[in-house]
Write a protein that holds these residues in place. Sequence first.
Motif, PDB file in Angstrom:
ATOM      1  N   ARG A   1       0.834  -1.208   0.000  1.00  0.00           N
ATOM      2  CA  ARG A   1       0.000   0.000   0.000  1.00  0.00           C
ATOM      3  C   ARG A   1       0.867   1.256   0.000  1.00  0.00           C
ATOM      4  N   VAL A   2       1.920   1.241   0.823  1.00  0.00           N
ATOM      5  CA  VAL A   2       2.809   2.410   0.882  1.00  0.00           C
ATOM      6  C   VAL A   2       3.496   2.622  -0.463  1.00  0.00           C
ATOM      7  N   GLU A   3       3.979   1.530  -1.040  1.00  0.00           N
ATOM      8  CA  GLU A   3       4.649   1.619  -2.353  1.00  0.00           C
ATOM      9  C   GLU A   3       3.727   2.241  -3.385  1.00  0.00           C
ATOM     10  N   GLU A   4       2.501   1.742  -3.418  1.00  0.00           N
ATOM     11  CA  GLU A   4       1.514   2.212  -4.394  1.00  0.00           C
ATOM     12  C   GLU A   4       1.241   3.698  -4.212  1.00  0.00           C
ATOM     13  N   PHE A   5       1.036   4.091  -2.947  1.00  0.00           N
ATOM     14  CA  PHE A   5       0.760   5.487  -2.645  1.00  0.00           C
ATOM     15  C   PHE A   5       1.917   6.370  -3.103  1.00  0.00           C
ATOM     16  N   CYS A   6       3.136   5.930  -2.810  1.00  0.00           N
ATOM     17  CA  CYS A   6       4.302   6.742  -3.161  1.00  0.00           C
ATOM     18  C   CYS A   6       4.404   6.934  -4.671  1.00  0.00           C
ATOM     19  N   GLU A   7       4.094   5.874  -5.417  1.00  0.00           N
ATOM     20  CA  GLU A   7       4.136   5.969  -6.879  1.00  0.00           C
ATOM     21  C   GLU A   7       3.086   6.935  -7.399  1.00  0.00           C
ATOM     22  N   GLU A   8       1.854   6.727  -6.942  1.00  0.00           N
ATOM     23  CA  GLU A   8       0.740   7.515  -7.467  1.00  0.00           C
ATOM     24  C   GLU A   8       0.785   8.968  -7.043  1.00  0.00           C
ATOM     25  N   LYS A   9       0.861   9.205  -5.730  1.00  0.00           N
ATOM     26  CA  LYS A   9       0.724  10.568  -5.241  1.00  0.00           C
ATOM     27  C   LYS A   9       2.034  11.339  -5.221  1.00  0.00           C
ATOM     28  N   LEU A  10       3.144  10.635  -4.997  1.00  0.00           N
ATOM     29  CA  LEU A  10       4.415  11.348  -4.862  1.00  0.00           C
ATOM     30  C   LEU A  10       5.320  11.144  -6.061  1.00  0.00           C
ATOM     31  N   LYS A  11       4.887  10.316  -6.987  1.00  0.00           N
ATOM     32  CA  LYS A  11       5.718   9.984  -8.153  1.00  0.00           C
ATOM     33  C   LYS A  11       7.106   9.559  -7.708  1.00  0.00           C
ATOM     34  N   TRP A  12       7.156   8.666  -6.748  1.00  0.00           N
ATOM     35  CA  TRP A  12       8.425   8.348  -6.122  1.00  0.00           C
ATOM     36  C   TRP A  12       8.517   6.854  -5.851  1.00  0.00           C
ATOM     37  N   GLN A  13       9.683   6.288  -6.195  1.00  0.00           N
ATOM     38  CA  GLN A  13       9.911   4.873  -5.927  1.00  0.00           C
ATOM     39  C   GLN A  13      10.516   4.733  -4.543  1.00  0.00           C
ATOM     40  N   ILE A  14       9.737   4.230  -3.604  1.00  0.00           N
ATOM     41  CA  ILE A  14      10.266   4.155  -2.247  1.00  0.00           C
ATOM     42  C   ILE A  14      11.316   3.055  -2.113  1.00  0.00           C
ATOM     43  N   THR A  15      11.233   2.037  -2.933  1.00  0.00           N
ATOM     44  CA  THR A  15      12.214   0.961  -2.864  1.00  0.00           C
ATOM     45  C   THR A  15      13.313   1.227  -3.864  1.00  0.00           C
ATOM     46  N   LYS A  16      14.247   2.100  -3.418  1.00  0.00           N
ATOM     47  CA  LYS A  16      15.294   2.459  -4.374  1.00  0.00           C
ATOM     48  C   LYS A  16      16.343   1.379  -4.422  1.00  0.00           C
TER      49      LYS A  16
END
Lengths: 302, 315
Positions: free
Chosen positions: A287-302
Amino acid sequence: MRLNTIGEVLKFYRKKYRFKQSDVCRGICSMSTLSRIEKGNREVDSLTLEALLGRVGKEVLQFEMILNDYDYYLWTLRRQIRKGLKLGKREEVIRLLEEYRENMPEDDDMHIQFLICCNLQACDSMGKDEKIREALQALQCTCPEFSETSLYNETEIELILFLAHERYKGWEDMEERLHNIRKLVYEIYSGRRRERICTRILKELIDLNWDRKHYRKVIDYAEEAIEFISQSRSMEYIAELHFIKAKAIAEYYSGQKWNTEVVLCRNECLMAYYTFDIMNNDEGKARVEEFCEEKLKWQITK
Amino acid sequence: MANYKVGDIIRLTRKFAEVSQEELAFQAGIATETISRIESGKHRITASTYRKIMEILNLFSEQNYAICSGRDVGIIEEKKLLEEAESKYEFEKARYYLNELRENAGESVIDRQYILRAECLLQYYNRQIDAAALVRGLKKALNLTLSSCDYENYRDKKYPFSAQELLILMNLSGAYNALDELDKSEDISNLILRHLEEGYVDSEDIDNFRMVVKRNLTVTYEKMGRYEEALRLLQEILQEAIALSYGLLVPILLYDISWNMRKLNDICGYERFSAEEIKLKKKQAYYIAAARGDEYIKKLAADSYKKIYGEEIET
């Protein structure tokens, strides 16, 4: 200072917190009965004692009781039921509740309230309306009406939280009631019980305000809950709370220029992510990964 | 109707029934010493044991009375708050709760013992006394309820230490760690763990307590250079902590694990644990500490990350 009877304990805390006798015993017993209990001249059953002690925020387990056989039997059953609920052993709890129903004193509001409250927690198959009806009925056993100075024991709080969770619309001031209860619990409960109950109240307040799109309030309540948890030993909810805070920040600030807040939001996501990870909660991580992609345009798992 | 403490009831009932402590102990299947400690309020008794004893003495209680056995109601909460502050290294808070405790505590031996323990620890953390003085102070505290504070005497016997005595023993083990008397520290930790296995101590904090004692043991192992054992035990405790959702220890355990991994790399002379793995552990420690508001561990992880890898932990 030595306190030797439940009566003395009741009186001690009642005076310490400056509660009125009428508030402590409302719906449970008469004021004259309470007076006699405090003086040590009256014997009542252990569930009543639990209920009274609960109103001043204390638990029977902190003291030791010596009971007659029948009362002891019911008390043991209650302990087993509560433990079963805590461990999620639904079937066992339902069986025990049946036993309790068969053996409890007839027509006793206190026992009926206990039964209904536990049944609501154990039973999955009831419809929403039925659940609300049951909860209200149980609450009526000891809470005829509400006022600002109302005191609530854990069973009553459980029922109120239940109604909040089911989005009961019958009280316009649900948020205010939850607020008052939280203040009360914060003052007179302690340790793990206080953590547990305050956190749950805050969760309901968060959900309520999320529904209403009051995101600033969601952020504030989430921060309070986090502050609370940081003083505790537990790990439950921590990930969820940081994630909710992140989402609320995104909703609240989106559409404006939100550079500093983006950093804040990412930080909350990282904290949520790592905590979900260590707790082996893959669903949470996703869920966190998805949110980061959609709302923050950011890959949390770098 | 008068009201008594559990210990008093048992003693009076027993005397009335003209039964000796030894006889009662034998019938009940517990040590005579335990009966004695129950009667004097130094040992907390469960309801089932009480009923068993009363059955033996052939008297059934028809009434309810609630009893506080040797523990003053007013300060139970303060004690918990004090211990939590200690475990988070929040010494100002701890000092505050200790003062509250002192004001509200009674004259009983149990309370005096507890306060003495807390005093010594705080003085040590504030660097007012050294580790040797801490050891002396803790032993003095133990002496208030134990006839001998030399733990060697208890090593082979099954002595029913109270929860409070076990707590002080744990502090003592920590103090010996600081003093580098590592064998003593290890012995005491193992003594405590063995006693916890007996299961006669029943409190809601028992799992947490056991994990803290185990962690103390890992510190001892680290000081002894037994990094392999330390690492294994740390991972064991971590799994337990996660299963029990005990957040207080998780960050420090992760940090300790990363530390031991580096030590083992040094000893092995090759990268048994990759830099990625170790960095991850430190980041986990950092972010989970941050999530929980554990400033102390957060800083520890950040500082060590920067020192070793020359970069900030937060990219």
